[in-house]
Design an enzyme around this catalytic site. Structure first.
Site, PDB file in Angstrom:
ATOM      1  N   SER A 160      -0.849  -2.070  13.482  1.00 28.55           N
ATOM      2  CA  SER A 160      -0.442  -0.683  13.704  1.00 28.55           C
ATOM      3  C   SER A 160       0.972  -0.433  13.189  1.00 28.55           C
ATOM      4  CB  SER A 160      -0.493  -0.350  15.192  1.00 28.55           C
ATOM      5  OG  SER A 160      -1.709  -0.772  15.750  1.00 28.55           O
TER       6      SER A 160
HETATM    7  N1  SAH Z   1      -3.051  -4.591  18.216  1.00 27.23           N
HETATM    8  C1  SAH Z   1      -3.227  -5.049  16.849  1.00 27.23           C
HETATM    9  C2  SAH Z   1      -3.874  -4.035  15.945  1.00 27.23           C
HETATM   10  C3  SAH Z   1      -5.286  -3.862  16.288  1.00 27.23           C
HETATM   11  S1  SAH Z   1      -6.366  -3.217  15.065  1.00 27.23           S
HETATM   12  C4  SAH Z   1      -1.929  -5.550  16.248  1.00 27.23           C
HETATM   13  O1  SAH Z   1      -0.885  -5.501  16.909  1.00 27.23           O
HETATM   14  O2  SAH Z   1      -1.963  -6.030  15.107  1.00 27.23           O
HETATM   15  C5  SAH Z   1      -7.767  -3.082  16.126  1.00 27.23           C
HETATM   16  C6  SAH Z   1      -8.413  -4.368  16.512  1.00 27.23           C
HETATM   17  O3  SAH Z   1      -9.419  -4.089  17.450  1.00 27.23           O
HETATM   18  C7  SAH Z   1      -9.106  -5.083  15.341  1.00 27.23           C
HETATM   19  O4  SAH Z   1      -8.576  -6.357  15.167  1.00 27.23           O
HETATM   20  C8  SAH Z   1     -10.566  -5.117  15.768  1.00 27.23           C
HETATM   21  O5  SAH Z   1     -11.239  -6.316  15.389  1.00 27.23           O
HETATM   22  C9  SAH Z   1     -10.452  -5.006  17.270  1.00 27.23           C
HETATM   23  N2  SAH Z   1     -11.657  -4.513  17.940  1.00 27.23           N
HETATM   24  C10 SAH Z   1     -12.464  -3.480  17.616  1.00 27.23           C
HETATM   25  N3  SAH Z   1     -13.465  -3.367  18.502  1.00 27.23           N
HETATM   26  C11 SAH Z   1     -13.291  -4.356  19.424  1.00 27.23           C
HETATM   27  C12 SAH Z   1     -14.001  -4.766  20.590  1.00 27.23           C
HETATM   28  N4  SAH Z   1     -15.106  -4.152  21.018  1.00 27.23           N
HETATM   29  N5  SAH Z   1     -13.531  -5.820  21.270  1.00 27.23           N
HETATM   30  C13 SAH Z   1     -12.426  -6.490  20.875  1.00 27.23           C
HETATM   31  N6  SAH Z   1     -11.707  -6.146  19.792  1.00 27.23           N
HETATM   32  C14 SAH Z   1     -12.137  -5.086  19.074  1.00 27.23           C
END
Ligand code: SAH
Length: 221
Positions: A69
Site C-alpha cells: 500500500s
Molecule cells: N498489508 C500489505 C498489503 C496488502 S495487499 C502490505 O503492507 O504490504 C492485500 C493482500 O491481501 C494481498 O497480499 C492478498 O493476497 C491478501 N488477501 C486477499 N484476500 C485474502 C484473504 N481472503 N485472506 C488473506 N489474505 C488475503
C-alpha cells in the site's frame, strides 16, 4: 538536472525526511504512528525494479500480483485504528509485511494472515532480519478471521471486501476497532472504521481508497 540534484544522490537522512514530510502533508499527524513509520524502512519490503521508488508515496507491485500500500494510506489506516501498546491486533493481508511491521511497533502482538504462502514466507524472513519478534504470520483465508486467537482489540483489513466480513465483526472485542475498505473491488472503495459497543457496532466513513480485493480461499502459491 545535475547529478547533485538527482534524487539518486539523496542521503538516507534526506530520504527519510522526505518520506516523513510526505506522510505529514497527507494527514498522518499522530506522533506515535510517525515514530513507528520512521523506524521501519519501507525499502526493505520492496525489491526488484521498483526498489528505487520505495520512499515515494505510491503503492507498488509485490509478488503474487499484489501491492504494497501507499505509505500515507498505511499511516492513515494505522492512525484510524488507534492502536495501544497492550493491544492484540489482527491484520488481514500480510502482502509485503510492511503494515504488520509498523503495527508491531505500536502493539503487544500482531497476527497477520495472507492467502498466498509465498508472501507469508517472504515477510517472515524480513521480520526475522529486522529482529521483530511480536508478529505471528500465517497462511489462512482471512475472510474467516483467526478464530483460534480471537477476540482481538484491533482488526485491520488491507484488502477490499463488499461488506465487513461477519466472522471479523464477531472476533472483535467490545470496545475494539476494525478498519476495513469496503466496496466493489474494481471501483473506488470507502475506508470505514467499525467500533464494537456493548449494544452493537458503530460505523464511520473515513475516506476513499483503492485496494486489491479480499478473495475467499487460499492462493495457488
Ligand atoms: N498489508 C500489505 C498489503 C496488502 S495487499 C502490505 O503492507 O504490504 C492485500 C493482500 O491481501 C494481498 O497480499 C492478498 O493476497 C491478501 N488477501 C486477499 N484476500 C485474502 C484473504 N481472503 N485472506 C488473506 N489474505 C488475503
Amino acid at each position: 538536472m545535475t547529478s547533485e540534484d538527482s534524487p539518486d544522490e539523496e542521503t538516507p537522512a534526506e530520504r527519510k525526511m522526505r518520506f516523513l514530510f510526505q506522510l505529514r502533508s497527507r494527514g498522518v499527524t499522530d506522533p506515535r504512528v510517525l515514530a513507528a513509520m520512521e523506524r521501519i524502512d519501507r525499502g526493505v519490503f520492496v525489491r526488484g525494479q521498483f526498489a528505487d521508488r520505495a520512499y515515494d508515496d505510491t503503492p507498488l507491485p509485490i509478488p503474487c500480483g499484489q501491492t504494497i500500500s501507499q505509505p500515507s494510506v498505511v499511516g492513515l489506516m494505522t492512525q484510524a485504528l488507534a492502536v495501544g501498546a497492550r493491544d492484540t491486533v489482527l491484520e488481514i493481508g500480510t502482502g509485503s509485511g510492511y503494515q504488520a511491521a509498523v503495527l508491531a511497533g505500536l502493539s503487544r502482538r500482531v497476527y497477520t494472515v495472507d492467502r498466498h504462502r509465498r508472501l507469508v514466507q517472504e515477510a517472515e524472513v524480513i521480520f526475522r532480519q529486522l529482529n521483530i519478534s511480536n508478529i505471528t504470520a500465517q497462511v489462512a483465508d482471512g475472510s474467516r478471521g483467526l478464530p483460534d486467537q480471537a477476540p482481538f482489540d484491533r482488526i485491520l483489513v488491507t484488502a477490499a471486501a463488499e461488506d465487513p466480513p461477519g466472522p471479523l465483526l464477531a472476533q472483535l472485542k467490545i470496545g475494539g476497532i476494525m478498519v476495513v475498505p469496503v466496496g466493489q473491488s474494481d471501483a473506488v472503495q470507502t475506508l470505514i472504521r467499525v467500533t464494537r459497543t456493548e449494544g452493537g457496532f458503530d460505523y464511520d466513513e473515513l475516506r476513499q481508497v483503492r485496494f486489491v480485493p479480499l478473495v475467499e480461499g487460499l492462493g495457488q502459491t
